[in-house]
Design an enzyme around this catalytic site. Sequence first.
Site, mmCIF file in Angstrom:
data_model
loop_
_atom_site.group_PDB
_atom_site.id
_atom_site.type_symbol
_atom_site.label_atom_id
_atom_site.label_comp_id
_atom_site.label_asym_id
_atom_site.label_seq_id
_atom_site.Cartn_x
_atom_site.Cartn_y
_atom_site.Cartn_z
ATOM 1 N N ASP A 122 0.859 -1.181 0.000
ATOM 2 C CA ASP A 122 0.000 0.000 0.000
ATOM 3 C C ASP A 122 0.896 1.233 0.000
ATOM 4 O O ASP A 122 1.639 1.461 0.950
ATOM 5 C CB ASP A 122 -0.900 -0.016 1.237
ATOM 6 N N ASP B 218 -2.757 2.496 -5.976
ATOM 7 C CA ASP B 218 -1.712 2.496 -4.948
ATOM 8 C C ASP B 218 -1.707 1.250 -4.072
ATOM 9 O O ASP B 218 -1.079 1.231 -3.027
ATOM 10 C CB ASP B 218 -1.863 3.729 -4.058
ATOM 11 N N GLU B 219 -2.376 0.201 -4.501
ATOM 12 C CA GLU B 219 -2.522 -0.964 -3.629
ATOM 13 C C GLU B 219 -2.516 -2.250 -4.452
ATOM 14 O O GLU B 219 -3.114 -2.319 -5.522
ATOM 15 C CB GLU B 219 -3.841 -0.838 -2.865
#
Length: 288
Positions: A107, A198-199
């Site tokens: 993350d 973003d993950e």
Amino acid sequence: MYSTKEKNDNDKDDLLLRMGLNDNKAGMEGLDKEKINKIIMDATKGSKYYGNELKKEKQVNQRIKNMMQQKAQINSQQLRKAQLQVDKFAMELEQGRDLNNTIVHVDMDAFYAAVEMRDNPELKDKPIAVGSMSMLSTSNYIARRFGVRAAMPGFIAKRLCPQLIIVPPNFDKYRAVSKEVKEILADYDPNFMAVSLDEAYLNITKHLQERQNWPEDKRKYFVKTENAIENGIAPNTMLAKVCSDKNKPNGQYQILPNRQAVMGFIKDLPIRKVRFYIKFIIWYIDII
């Protein structure tokens, strides 16, 4: 019968739970929740946002009421039958459970804000958020100390932190940075699962097996970066997600692939984490 005053007080309490400070985000520990909640409620009174949230809360309460009425109609025989079905399902899951995989949850912390601070170093020491006066997508750690966080209207954030700089989002730029990071992730798991820009989840089981034959200097090579990336290592994706949040920012937390370690981790979770990761309960059946 409830009086009008009691009903209004209940509505206010419900709204406070819905709109008040949610401090389960990294960097928001130890804040004055009572002070922040008062600012939030004062800022929203009479706004369209307040009316929408009140409407949503009433809808939720009505659904809860309907569910409780349905629950009251379940007799002991039906309940016993359902319990047997759950026990059978749990047994089947137990027989097929495999803790031999190593799953990593990655993350990129405060991703949009981190990209903006990278491109404009003058923002690094200032409270910033990415979004608009209607809604924020994320905030940096300086802004979080004022109670500013993602999924908060910008007009409320400005009341909490008048000096807050709200940067309009640039998703083309974020997608480009995300692509660069994902090219690196693919070196560890070509079939990684991206959840958002973003993950991502990586199954690094094969990578760990291969690196056993790497030379010592290669296996111990690390690159230190200025931007924070958290990761959690666990036997499945949901646990990896939970434990990646444990040591933000720049944190890493690992759960060993055995029943004792898994159960110990669950037992020590704060109740706010259990509430926040409600999806975790679905997986919990797998380890009963």
